[in-house]
Design an enzyme around this catalytic site. Sequence first.
Site, mmCIF file in Angstrom:
data_model
loop_
_atom_site.group_PDB
_atom_site.id
_atom_site.type_symbol
_atom_site.label_atom_id
_atom_site.label_comp_id
_atom_site.label_asym_id
_atom_site.label_seq_id
_atom_site.Cartn_x
_atom_site.Cartn_y
_atom_site.Cartn_z
ATOM 1 N N PRO A 257 2.946 3.249 12.544
ATOM 2 C CA PRO A 257 4.169 2.512 12.873
ATOM 3 C C PRO A 257 4.607 1.472 11.843
ATOM 4 O O PRO A 257 5.663 0.876 11.992
ATOM 5 C CB PRO A 257 3.823 1.832 14.194
ATOM 6 C CG PRO A 257 2.346 1.601 14.103
ATOM 7 C CD PRO A 257 1.793 2.797 13.363
ATOM 8 N N LYS A 260 0.558 -1.617 8.364
ATOM 9 C CA LYS A 260 -0.087 -1.658 7.051
ATOM 10 C C LYS A 260 0.949 -1.520 5.932
ATOM 11 O O LYS A 260 0.812 -2.144 4.875
ATOM 12 C CB LYS A 260 -1.143 -0.556 6.955
ATOM 13 C CG LYS A 260 -2.258 -0.665 7.996
ATOM 14 C CD LYS A 260 -3.251 0.460 7.848
ATOM 15 C CE LYS A 260 -4.265 0.456 8.985
ATOM 16 N NZ LYS A 260 -3.648 0.862 10.280
ATOM 17 N N CYS A 374 -9.475 4.051 12.197
ATOM 18 C CA CYS A 374 -9.837 3.115 13.266
ATOM 19 C C CYS A 374 -10.808 3.796 14.222
ATOM 20 O O CYS A 374 -10.700 3.658 15.442
ATOM 21 C CB CYS A 374 -8.594 2.606 13.997
ATOM 22 S SG CYS A 374 -7.598 3.902 14.774
#
Length: 422
Positions: A257, A260, A374
């Site tokens: 989204p 980063k 993640c």
Amino acid sequence: MSPARRAAYVVLRRVFEQGAYADRALRKVAEGLDARDRAFATQLAFGAVQRRGTLDHVAAHLADRPVDRLDPPVAAALRLGLFQILYLDGVPDHAAVDESVELVKADAPRAAGLVNAVLRRGADEGPRIVAALTDETPEQAAIRHSVPEWLARLWFDELGPDEARALLAAGNQPAEHALRANALVLTARELLARLPVAAHLGLEPEEAIVADAPFDAHGSPLFAAGAMLPQSRASQLVAHAVDPQPGDRVLDLCAAPGGKTTHLAALTGDEGRIVAVERHAGRADQLRATARRLHAGSVEVVHGDAAAFTAAEPFDRVLVDPPCSGLGTLRSRPDLRWRATPQSIAELTGEQRAIIDAAANALAPGGRLVYSTCTLSTAENERQIDALLARRPDLALDQVRTTLPHRDRTDGFFIAALSRTL
């Protein structure tokens, strides 16, 4: 009937009967609730989804039958009632019992007596059943910490029993309320002074702030002004690992989204070129909107498949943040533990390999490549890097960092930085 309990009951049914995502289902059913009821509905729905494994164990013991043999409305009512009885000290047992019975009456009236009897027994016997649970073995740990047995076994095997137990326990703790100050607008200290909630600096990285209590960050004027966005401290470490410099050509694959991506732009002072690739058209549009809101004018969004990306010119920095199983984010994504499977991880590794190969091909000599997930799964992390180095002798591993929720109090991330030799 409490509107918050009704909303939570609907969320439970949609998650476990229709495969809905808990957060999306809650947004729909909680429309119109006031802030207090919405917060209570969130606590009930997310908590009951997260603790399903333990709740089902208790329910099966009390009902003398597996929960998967009960009608779905009955299972939802029992999970919701038992969660309140076993994990919410501020809720009277009689309220949890009575309202769960009322909820099931609308969908399975003949089961109201069963729900009433099981929950009343749960109020008397449930705490003792939970207190007796142990986590000596993966099978026992799966029940106590409410995860699929395969996941408990995976972490026992890959991390060792002690680390696995600590990680499993941390998966049921509240997630941190972390924010990233957008350096293109203000500093972390300046943001801290303007927040409407008590908070403290996250220390690492320097842009990080951790709120001491939940608040509606997305509804804040600071969010609308692009001064901040919610982002875990572990996620914020990724852009720092990329270490972009002003004027660099930076490629961000699987960019939406955009947390980063926009962080990369901020670290360059918005003085560079950030090419952000996203294969889903809707998410690409959202990424463009995020970049505009965060004043990241150097971001150029490309709608395309990261695995098939071909660079017209080499990039100084490349970030690979591919789809992964997300096992490092169980605290903030309550239904994820029930979605991930060993089969899905095996499928993801093939996709990850294709994307990281495209990234390596786009990297300039002397450039830096960062691979980040993640998740906490060696198949998606360490083995991917080992295989990449075997395929690409022109790459060298510079740094590896893994964050663990129970140790670092943030999401579980794997971050590997590599360089391409001249």
